[in-house]
Design a protein around this motif. Structure first.
Motif, mmCIF file in Angstrom:
data_model
loop_
_atom_site.group_PDB
_atom_site.id
_atom_site.type_symbol
_atom_site.label_atom_id
_atom_site.label_comp_id
_atom_site.label_asym_id
_atom_site.label_seq_id
_atom_site.Cartn_x
_atom_site.Cartn_y
_atom_site.Cartn_z
ATOM 1 N N GLY A 1 7.266 -19.653 -2.483
ATOM 2 C CA GLY A 1 6.864 -21.044 -2.386
ATOM 3 C C GLY A 1 5.837 -21.296 -1.304
ATOM 4 N N ALA A 2 5.111 -22.402 -1.450
ATOM 5 C CA ALA A 2 4.047 -22.747 -0.511
ATOM 6 C C ALA A 2 4.569 -22.912 0.910
ATOM 7 N N CYS A 3 5.776 -23.459 1.061
ATOM 8 C CA CYS A 3 6.327 -23.646 2.404
ATOM 9 C C CYS A 3 6.543 -22.310 3.103
ATOM 10 N N ALA A 4 7.166 -21.370 2.399
ATOM 11 C CA ALA A 4 7.463 -20.065 3.002
ATOM 12 C C ALA A 4 6.210 -19.249 3.241
ATOM 13 N N ILE A 5 5.134 -19.559 2.513
ATOM 14 C CA ILE A 5 3.886 -18.814 2.671
ATOM 15 C C ILE A 5 3.028 -19.412 3.777
ATOM 16 N N SER A 6 2.925 -20.751 3.810
ATOM 17 C CA SER A 6 1.969 -21.366 4.730
ATOM 18 C C SER A 6 2.480 -22.601 5.455
ATOM 19 N N GLY A 7 3.658 -23.082 5.100
ATOM 20 C CA GLY A 7 4.146 -24.330 5.676
ATOM 21 C C GLY A 7 4.146 -25.475 4.695
ATOM 22 N N GLY A 8 3.499 -25.281 3.553
ATOM 23 C CA GLY A 8 3.495 -26.297 2.498
ATOM 24 C C GLY A 8 2.957 -27.632 2.967
ATOM 25 N N PRO A 9 3.585 -28.723 2.578
ATOM 26 C CA PRO A 9 3.089 -30.046 2.976
ATOM 27 C C PRO A 9 3.243 -30.324 4.460
ATOM 28 N N TYR A 10 3.935 -29.429 5.172
ATOM 29 C CA TYR A 10 4.173 -29.631 6.600
ATOM 30 C C TYR A 10 3.228 -28.810 7.472
ATOM 31 N N ILE A 11 2.172 -28.286 6.863
ATOM 32 C CA ILE A 11 1.194 -27.493 7.618
ATOM 33 C C ILE A 11 0.665 -28.310 8.799
ATOM 34 N N VAL B 1 6.957 -26.955 12.673
ATOM 35 C CA VAL B 1 6.888 -25.969 11.594
ATOM 36 C C VAL B 1 5.986 -24.822 12.028
ATOM 37 N N LEU B 2 6.418 -23.592 11.765
ATOM 38 C CA LEU B 2 5.693 -22.417 12.234
ATOM 39 C C LEU B 2 4.612 -21.949 11.268
ATOM 40 N N GLY B 3 4.584 -22.501 10.063
ATOM 41 C CA GLY B 3 3.504 -22.175 9.136
ATOM 42 C C GLY B 3 3.758 -20.961 8.258
ATOM 43 N N GLY B 4 4.997 -20.755 7.857
ATOM 44 C CA GLY B 4 5.285 -19.669 6.919
ATOM 45 C C GLY B 4 6.086 -18.544 7.526
ATOM 46 N N GLY B 5 6.669 -17.725 6.639
ATOM 47 C CA GLY B 5 7.538 -16.647 7.075
ATOM 48 C C GLY B 5 6.866 -15.586 7.913
ATOM 49 N N ASP B 6 5.589 -15.299 7.612
ATOM 50 C CA ASP B 6 4.937 -14.209 8.340
ATOM 51 C C ASP B 6 4.569 -14.587 9.770
ATOM 52 N N ALA B 7 4.864 -15.825 10.188
ATOM 53 C CA ALA B 7 4.733 -16.188 11.594
ATOM 54 C C ALA B 7 5.906 -15.634 12.402
ATOM 55 N N VAL B 8 6.971 -15.215 11.706
ATOM 56 C CA VAL B 8 8.172 -14.727 12.375
ATOM 57 C C VAL B 8 8.470 -13.276 12.016
ATOM 58 N N VAL B 9 8.345 -12.934 10.726
ATOM 59 C CA VAL B 9 8.660 -11.580 10.268
ATOM 60 C C VAL B 9 7.548 -11.100 9.344
#
Length: 261
Positions: free
Chosen positions: A203-213, A218-226
């Motif tokens: 999903g867009a949220c897990a990839i980039s933060g989605g509408p909360y970019i 919000v950290l901007g997606g999963g790859d900001a952490v792992v």
């Protein structure tokens, strides 16, 4: 009991045959991959850029669309006076690299996800256990992931199973915008999975933060952490899009395929 058996017999075989058979038809309202018509696009127009709520549409040397940011809301489609941007019914969207989700009118193909390397394939190719982490999701992506466990999709027939504990998992499936409140939980869950391990952002949220970019919580997606190994775009992605991405990762579908426009 006999009534249940009779009803099931009448219903017949309801599990999709994909990928051994044709994919189930997409609904009329389905919004798949966006494409840009080179002949119609006027780069100086910029109306699509102004309409996009997540800045998924960008213009530097040429117009590009970031499918990882895209909410598939069709605002850019409606705003374009030349009707140069259109949605297709193409459900195959998963990519192994974040950069592969950025496409433009000069890019006539989308590099789809390739299979895992030989070492991981030997470990996970026939049995993949995933721990799902909803890191601040709205439950839309979570619901479509859950749909894959129903009789219509039967994810378990591919050896893919969602498990309750990261100690029993081979990797993580992340949904949600990865809020700061979930950062530590996501990191601890990742650390609890024994290596080698894989991470899938759905999903867009897990990839980039989605509408909360851009929101400070919000950290901007999963790859900001792992580290992320597979990106499956959409808001939410259709269950078939998720299934297609997982099967590409497992080498059940032609690896690294280029999807021609």
């Amino acid at each position: 009991m006999f009534e249940v058996i009779a009803a099931r017999w009448q219903q017949g075989h309801r599990t999709t045959k994909y990928p051994d058979g044709p994919a189930p038809p997409m609904p009329d309202r389905f919004r798949g991959r966006l494409v840009i018509d080179v002949a119609k696009c006027t780069d100086g127009c910029r109306t699509c850029l102004q309409a996009c709520p997540t800045a998924a549409v960008s213009l530097t040397d040429k117009l590009r669309i970031d499918l990882g940011r895209c909410l598939f809301c069709a605002e850019c489609v409606a705003a374009c006076p030349q009707q140069a941007i259109t949605h297709t019914n193409e459900y195959r969207l998963a990519a192994g690299r974040r950069a592969d989700l950025v496409v433009g009118h000069d890019d006539r193909d989308l590099h789809l996800a390739a299979a895992m390397d030989a070492k991981l394939m030997k470990l996970f190719g026939r049995s993949l256990k995933l721990r799902q982490v909803s890191a601040g999701g709205c439950n839309a992506c979570e619901a479509d992931v859950n749909v894959l466990g129903t009789v219509g999709w039967d994810l378990g027939r591919f050896g893919i199973q969602m498990v309750a504990s990261p100690r029993h998992a081979d990797g993580l499936l992340i949904t949600g915008a990865v809020s700061r409140n979930m950062e530590l939980a996501l990191r601890k869950t990742y650390d609890a999975v024994a290596g080698p391990k894989i991470v899938i952002a759905v999903g867009a949220c897990a990839i980039s933060g989605g509408p909360y970019i851009g929101h400070d919580q919000v950290l901007g997606g999963g790859d900001a952490v792992v580290p992320v190994d597979l990106y499956i775009p959409g808001c939410p992605p259709h269950p078939l899009t998720i299934l297609d991405g997982l099967l590409r990762l497992l080498g059940r579908i032609e690896s690294g395929e280029r999807l021609l426009r």
